[in-house]
Scaffold this motif. Structure first.
Motif, PDB file in Angstrom:
ATOM      1  N   LEU A   1     -16.352   5.188  -3.514  1.00 59.75           N
ATOM      2  CA  LEU A   1     -16.511   4.247  -4.628  1.00 59.75           C
ATOM      3  C   LEU A   1     -15.368   3.243  -4.645  1.00 59.75           C
ATOM      4  O   LEU A   1     -15.587   2.029  -4.770  1.00 59.75           O
ATOM      5  CB  LEU A   1     -16.554   5.026  -5.943  1.00 59.75           C
ATOM      6  CG  LEU A   1     -16.467   4.194  -7.235  1.00 59.75           C
ATOM      7  CD1 LEU A   1     -17.682   3.285  -7.374  1.00 59.75           C
ATOM      8  CD2 LEU A   1     -16.327   5.104  -8.447  1.00 59.75           C
ATOM      9  N   ASN A   2     -14.143   3.725  -4.502  1.00 60.00           N
ATOM     10  CA  ASN A   2     -12.985   2.831  -4.535  1.00 60.00           C
ATOM     11  C   ASN A   2     -13.002   1.861  -3.357  1.00 60.00           C
ATOM     12  O   ASN A   2     -12.677   0.678  -3.505  1.00 60.00           O
ATOM     13  CB  ASN A   2     -11.696   3.647  -4.527  1.00 60.00           C
ATOM     14  CG  ASN A   2     -11.461   4.341  -5.850  1.00 60.00           C
ATOM     15  OD1 ASN A   2     -11.890   3.865  -6.891  1.00 60.00           O
ATOM     16  ND2 ASN A   2     -10.801   5.481  -5.816  1.00 60.00           N
ATOM     17  N   ALA A   3     -13.386   2.347  -2.178  1.00 61.33           N
ATOM     18  CA  ALA A   3     -13.447   1.464  -1.011  1.00 61.33           C
ATOM     19  C   ALA A   3     -14.496   0.387  -1.203  1.00 61.33           C
ATOM     20  O   ALA A   3     -14.297  -0.775  -0.825  1.00 61.33           O
ATOM     21  CB  ALA A   3     -13.746   2.287   0.243  1.00 61.33           C
TER      22      ALA A   3
ATOM     23  N   LEU B   1     -15.576   9.701  -4.619  1.00 59.62           N
ATOM     24  CA  LEU B   1     -14.630   8.849  -5.348  1.00 59.62           C
ATOM     25  C   LEU B   1     -13.928   7.894  -4.400  1.00 59.62           C
ATOM     26  O   LEU B   1     -13.760   6.704  -4.705  1.00 59.62           O
ATOM     27  CB  LEU B   1     -13.616   9.718  -6.095  1.00 59.62           C
ATOM     28  CG  LEU B   1     -12.514   8.972  -6.853  1.00 59.62           C
ATOM     29  CD1 LEU B   1     -13.108   7.992  -7.862  1.00 59.62           C
ATOM     30  CD2 LEU B   1     -11.577   9.955  -7.549  1.00 59.62           C
ATOM     31  N   ALA B   2     -13.525   8.398  -3.230  1.00 59.28           N
ATOM     32  CA  ALA B   2     -12.877   7.524  -2.241  1.00 59.28           C
ATOM     33  C   ALA B   2     -13.838   6.437  -1.775  1.00 59.28           C
ATOM     34  O   ALA B   2     -13.440   5.272  -1.607  1.00 59.28           O
ATOM     35  CB  ALA B   2     -12.390   8.354  -1.052  1.00 59.28           C
TER      36      ALA B   2
ATOM     37  N   LEU C   1      -8.352  -2.137 -11.545  1.00 55.15           N
ATOM     38  CA  LEU C   1      -9.287  -1.040 -11.380  1.00 55.15           C
ATOM     39  C   LEU C   1      -8.544   0.274 -11.540  1.00 55.15           C
ATOM     40  O   LEU C   1      -7.554   0.526 -10.854  1.00 55.15           O
ATOM     41  CB  LEU C   1      -9.952  -1.101  -9.995  1.00 55.15           C
ATOM     42  CG  LEU C   1     -10.781   0.114  -9.602  1.00 55.15           C
ATOM     43  CD1 LEU C   1     -11.976   0.269 -10.541  1.00 55.15           C
ATOM     44  CD2 LEU C   1     -11.233   0.028  -8.161  1.00 55.15           C
ATOM     45  N   HIS C   2      -8.992   1.095 -12.458  1.00 51.44           N
ATOM     46  CA  HIS C   2      -8.423   2.421 -12.649  1.00 51.44           C
ATOM     47  C   HIS C   2      -9.550   3.424 -12.471  1.00 51.44           C
ATOM     48  O   HIS C   2     -10.482   3.459 -13.269  1.00 51.44           O
ATOM     49  CB  HIS C   2      -7.814   2.570 -14.046  1.00 51.44           C
ATOM     50  CG  HIS C   2      -6.865   1.470 -14.406  1.00 51.44           C
ATOM     51  ND1 HIS C   2      -5.613   1.358 -13.852  1.00 51.44           N
ATOM     52  CD2 HIS C   2      -6.999   0.416 -15.232  1.00 51.44           C
ATOM     53  CE1 HIS C   2      -5.008   0.292 -14.344  1.00 51.44           C
ATOM     54  NE2 HIS C   2      -5.832  -0.307 -15.180  1.00 51.44           N
ATOM     55  N   SER C   3      -9.494   4.198 -11.422  1.00 49.33           N
ATOM     56  CA  SER C   3     -10.506   5.231 -11.223  1.00 49.33           C
ATOM     57  C   SER C   3      -9.815   6.486 -10.715  1.00 49.33           C
ATOM     58  O   SER C   3      -9.097   6.447  -9.723  1.00 49.33           O
ATOM     59  CB  SER C   3     -11.581   4.771 -10.229  1.00 49.33           C
ATOM     60  OG  SER C   3     -11.030   4.498  -8.964  1.00 49.33           O
ATOM     61  N   PHE C   4     -10.010   7.582 -11.428  1.00 51.35           N
ATOM     62  CA  PHE C   4      -9.279   8.803 -11.102  1.00 51.35           C
ATOM     63  C   PHE C   4     -10.013  10.002 -11.693  1.00 51.35           C
ATOM     64  O   PHE C   4     -10.778   9.877 -12.646  1.00 51.35           O
ATOM     65  CB  PHE C   4      -7.855   8.739 -11.666  1.00 51.35           C
ATOM     66  CG  PHE C   4      -7.779   8.290 -13.100  1.00 51.35           C
ATOM     67  CD1 PHE C   4      -7.931   9.196 -14.145  1.00 51.35           C
ATOM     68  CD2 PHE C   4      -7.589   6.953 -13.397  1.00 51.35           C
ATOM     69  CE1 PHE C   4      -7.873   8.775 -15.461  1.00 51.35           C
ATOM     70  CE2 PHE C   4      -7.538   6.523 -14.723  1.00 51.35           C
ATOM     71  CZ  PHE C   4      -7.677   7.433 -15.756  1.00 51.35           C
TER      72      PHE C   4
ATOM     73  N   LEU D   1     -15.603  -0.851  -4.104  1.00 52.73           N
ATOM     74  CA  LEU D   1     -15.132  -1.796  -5.115  1.00 52.73           C
ATOM     75  C   LEU D   1     -14.087  -2.743  -4.529  1.00 52.73           C
ATOM     76  O   LEU D   1     -14.088  -3.941  -4.821  1.00 52.73           O
ATOM     77  CB  LEU D   1     -14.560  -1.041  -6.311  1.00 52.73           C
ATOM     78  CG  LEU D   1     -15.584  -0.273  -7.157  1.00 52.73           C
ATOM     79  CD1 LEU D   1     -14.874   0.639  -8.154  1.00 52.73           C
ATOM     80  CD2 LEU D   1     -16.508  -1.228  -7.895  1.00 52.73           C
ATOM     81  N   GLU D   2     -13.195  -2.214  -3.700  1.00 50.64           N
ATOM     82  CA  GLU D   2     -12.195  -3.065  -3.057  1.00 50.64           C
ATOM     83  C   GLU D   2     -12.863  -4.097  -2.162  1.00 50.64           C
ATOM     84  O   GLU D   2     -12.463  -5.266  -2.124  1.00 50.64           O
ATOM     85  CB  GLU D   2     -11.221  -2.213  -2.245  1.00 50.64           C
ATOM     86  CG  GLU D   2     -10.118  -3.029  -1.578  1.00 50.64           C
ATOM     87  CD  GLU D   2      -9.131  -2.176  -0.805  1.00 50.64           C
ATOM     88  OE1 GLU D   2      -8.244  -2.754  -0.145  1.00 50.64           O
ATOM     89  OE2 GLU D   2      -9.249  -0.935  -0.849  1.00 50.64           O
TER      90      GLU D   2
ATOM     91  N   ARG E   1       0.856  -1.184   0.000  1.00 51.69           N
ATOM     92  CA  ARG E   1       0.000   0.000   0.000  1.00 51.69           C
ATOM     93  C   ARG E   1       0.892   1.234   0.000  1.00 51.69           C
ATOM     94  O   ARG E   1       1.744   1.397   0.881  1.00 51.69           O
ATOM     95  CB  ARG E   1      -0.934  -0.001   1.211  1.00 51.69           C
ATOM     96  CG  ARG E   1      -2.002   1.089   1.146  1.00 51.69           C
ATOM     97  CD  ARG E   1      -3.060   0.873   2.207  1.00 51.69           C
ATOM     98  NE  ARG E   1      -3.819  -0.345   2.017  1.00 51.69           N
ATOM     99  CZ  ARG E   1      -4.859  -0.453   1.200  1.00 51.69           C
ATOM    100  NH1 ARG E   1      -5.254   0.570   0.477  1.00 51.69           N
ATOM    101  NH2 ARG E   1      -5.514  -1.606   1.105  1.00 51.69           N
TER     102      ARG E   1
END
Length: 213
Positions: free
Chosen positions: A168-170, A165-166, A202-205, A172-173, A103
């Motif tokens: 969403l990523n959490a 966005l944070a 996963l690419h999200s930005f 998906l993880e 990480r």
């Protein structure tokens, strides 16, 4: 209304141990130790395909065995790989990746001019590895079942705040972790015989709008 409990409930099932690897937070020393294209490729092969020797890795990477050996020792010094004891000889050592999820918080290094080079190499090589894995998959022959199961998806109609966005990523993880642990529990079922290693990328930005560029 809440249903009443059963008068003699059966004992709860013991919790299933998590299959998640321990998390290693990258610091300046470990980032410097890993931020080299060849070292990152070596570590990726050992992580994905299991233990190998300098000779085997050199053959797969098209590199000199001596060069690969030097980078293997470097990776071992920084705790990314370890020797597989009881296998090989004094002249031919087997190496395996240490099981850990890396990480990296880029905010730890962005204000440090001495770390910008290592950070740039690490991030760019990570992206290149992902791109190469996708193009390899597209060039390979797969059965219809596996071809239909894979996906290359992009959604461009989201407008999110940093917090959204944070989140969403959490989320998906968490989905990936849930499926990984379910697969580990089902490992002894007949269906598991059809299982293959699967990469999830996963690419999200955020993307700058036209008048911001």
């Amino acid at each position: 209304m809440t249903d009443a409990p059963e008068p003699n409930p059966s004992p709860p099932s013991p919790p299933t141990p998590s299959t998640a690897p321990p998390v290693r937070r990258m610091d300046a020393r470990s980032l410097r130790g890993l931020a080299h294209p060849l070292r990152m490729r070596i570590l990726d092969l050992l992580t994905l395909d299991g233990a190998d020797t300098a000779t085997g890795l050199g053959r797969r990477l098209g590199e000199n065995t001596g060069t690969v050996s030097w980078h293997l020792r470097h990776l071992a010094d920084h705790g990314f790989i370890e020797e597989e004891t009881g296998r090989g000889t004094r002249r031919e050592r087997w190496w395996r990746a240490v099981r850990a999820a890396r990480r990296l918080d880029t905010n730890d290094f962005r204000d440090d001019p001495d770390m910008r080079g290592a950070l740039s190499v690490y991030l760019h090589e990570t992206v290149h590895q992902g791109f190469d894995q996708v193009t390899t998959y597209l060039a390979e022959e797969w059965s219809p079942e596996w071809r239909d199961a894979g996906t290359l998806s992009r959604w461009q109609d989201l407008r999110l705040t940093p917090e959204q966005l944070a989140a969403l990523n959490a989320e998906l993880e968490a989905v990936v972790v849930r499926h990984r642990e379910a697969a580990a529990r089902d490992g002894a079922t007949p269906e598991a015989e059809e299982a293959r290693p699967v990469l999830v990328q996963l690419h999200s930005f955020p993307r700058k709008e036209r008048d911001e560029r």
